[in-house]
Motif scaffolding. Structure first.
Motif, PDB file in Angstrom:
ATOM      1  N   MET A 286      -0.174  10.204  -5.165  1.00 31.14           N
ATOM      2  CA  MET A 286       0.351   9.296  -6.187  1.00 31.14           C
ATOM      3  C   MET A 286       1.871   9.379  -6.206  1.00 31.14           C
ATOM      4  O   MET A 286       2.436  10.468  -6.098  1.00 31.14           O
ATOM      5  N   ASP A 287       2.501   8.229  -6.361  1.00 31.89           N
ATOM      6  CA  ASP A 287       3.955   8.152  -6.479  1.00 31.89           C
ATOM      7  C   ASP A 287       4.323   7.927  -7.944  1.00 31.89           C
ATOM      8  O   ASP A 287       3.658   7.157  -8.649  1.00 31.89           O
ATOM      9  N   PHE A 288       5.399   8.584  -8.380  1.00 31.54           N
ATOM     10  CA  PHE A 288       5.834   8.498  -9.766  1.00 31.54           C
ATOM     11  C   PHE A 288       7.336   8.245  -9.822  1.00 31.54           C
ATOM     12  O   PHE A 288       8.066   8.495  -8.864  1.00 31.54           O
ATOM     13  N   SER A 289       7.778   7.802 -10.979  1.00 27.93           N
ATOM     14  CA  SER A 289       9.202   7.649 -11.259  1.00 27.93           C
ATOM     15  C   SER A 289       9.452   8.223 -12.655  1.00 27.93           C
ATOM     16  O   SER A 289       8.905   7.732 -13.642  1.00 27.93           O
ATOM     17  N   LEU A 290      10.278   9.257 -12.713  1.00 28.07           N
ATOM     18  CA  LEU A 290      10.620   9.908 -13.981  1.00 28.07           C
ATOM     19  C   LEU A 290      11.966   9.373 -14.447  1.00 28.07           C
ATOM     20  O   LEU A 290      12.925   9.353 -13.667  1.00 28.07           O
ATOM     21  N   ARG A 291      12.056   8.939 -15.707  1.00 31.95           N
ATOM     22  CA  ARG A 291      13.302   8.443 -16.278  1.00 31.95           C
ATOM     23  C   ARG A 291      13.732   9.407 -17.387  1.00 31.95           C
ATOM     24  O   ARG A 291      12.980   9.648 -18.342  1.00 31.95           O
ATOM     25  N   LEU A 292      14.904   9.983 -17.241  1.00 29.46           N
ATOM     26  CA  LEU A 292      15.447  10.902 -18.231  1.00 29.46           C
ATOM     27  C   LEU A 292      16.627  10.231 -18.922  1.00 29.46           C
ATOM     28  O   LEU A 292      17.501   9.671 -18.253  1.00 29.46           O
TER      29      LEU A 292
END
Length: 149
Positions: A141-147
């Motif tokens: 699975m590919d994810f994108s974390l936004r901080l």
């Protein structure tokens, strides 16, 4: 008499509004958090199929899979006062977590899959839980974390 009271009320309201605009302009306000602006970062990451770890309770029940990902960008300040958003990336589509999807197969079996996450200083934990607790390792699975802080 009602018309005179109404007229006096209008005059009073108008005088109050215009008198509130008198006086020198104050100093400009500060932008962002603590006056230092807003910072943000986007961190893409992938969880490979072999990175998912099965976890159960002490009786071997209530199973789910999780992956622990090192994210040194998550400081104590971000973990306690910032904002973290995580998306499952499926091609050009980004699905905000938690994601709850319902499935059924040709055998009329039905289940729900939930994908969610937690953050801690220095890392993120991603979880995959099937409502029927079927022991099937999630795929890549590919994810994108936004901080945001």
């Amino acid at each position: 008499m009602k018309k005179i009271l109404f007229f006096i009320g209008i005059l009073f309201a108008t005088a109050t509004i215009f008198s509130a605009c008198e006086g020198p302009m104050g100093p400009p306000g500060k932008d962002g958090l603590n006056g230092e602006g807003v910072n943000w970062d986007i961190i893409p990451f992938t969880v490979m199929a072999n990175q998912w770890i099965r976890k159960t309770d002490q009786n071997g029940l209530n199973g789910y899979y999780y992956a622990s990902i090192n994210v040194p960008e998550i400081t104590n300040f971000i973990a306690t006062k910032g904002l973290a958003l995580c998306y499952l990336v499926d091609g050009d589509v980004q699905i905000v977590l938690p994601s709850v999807r319902h499935y059924e197969n040709a055998y009329n079996e039905r289940w729900t899959q939930t994908i969610d996450f937690d953050i801690a200083v220095g890392g993120i934990f991603v979880y995959v839980t099937n409502s029927d607790f079927f022991d099937e390792r999630p795929s890549k699975m590919d994810f994108s974390l936004r901080l945001i802080w």
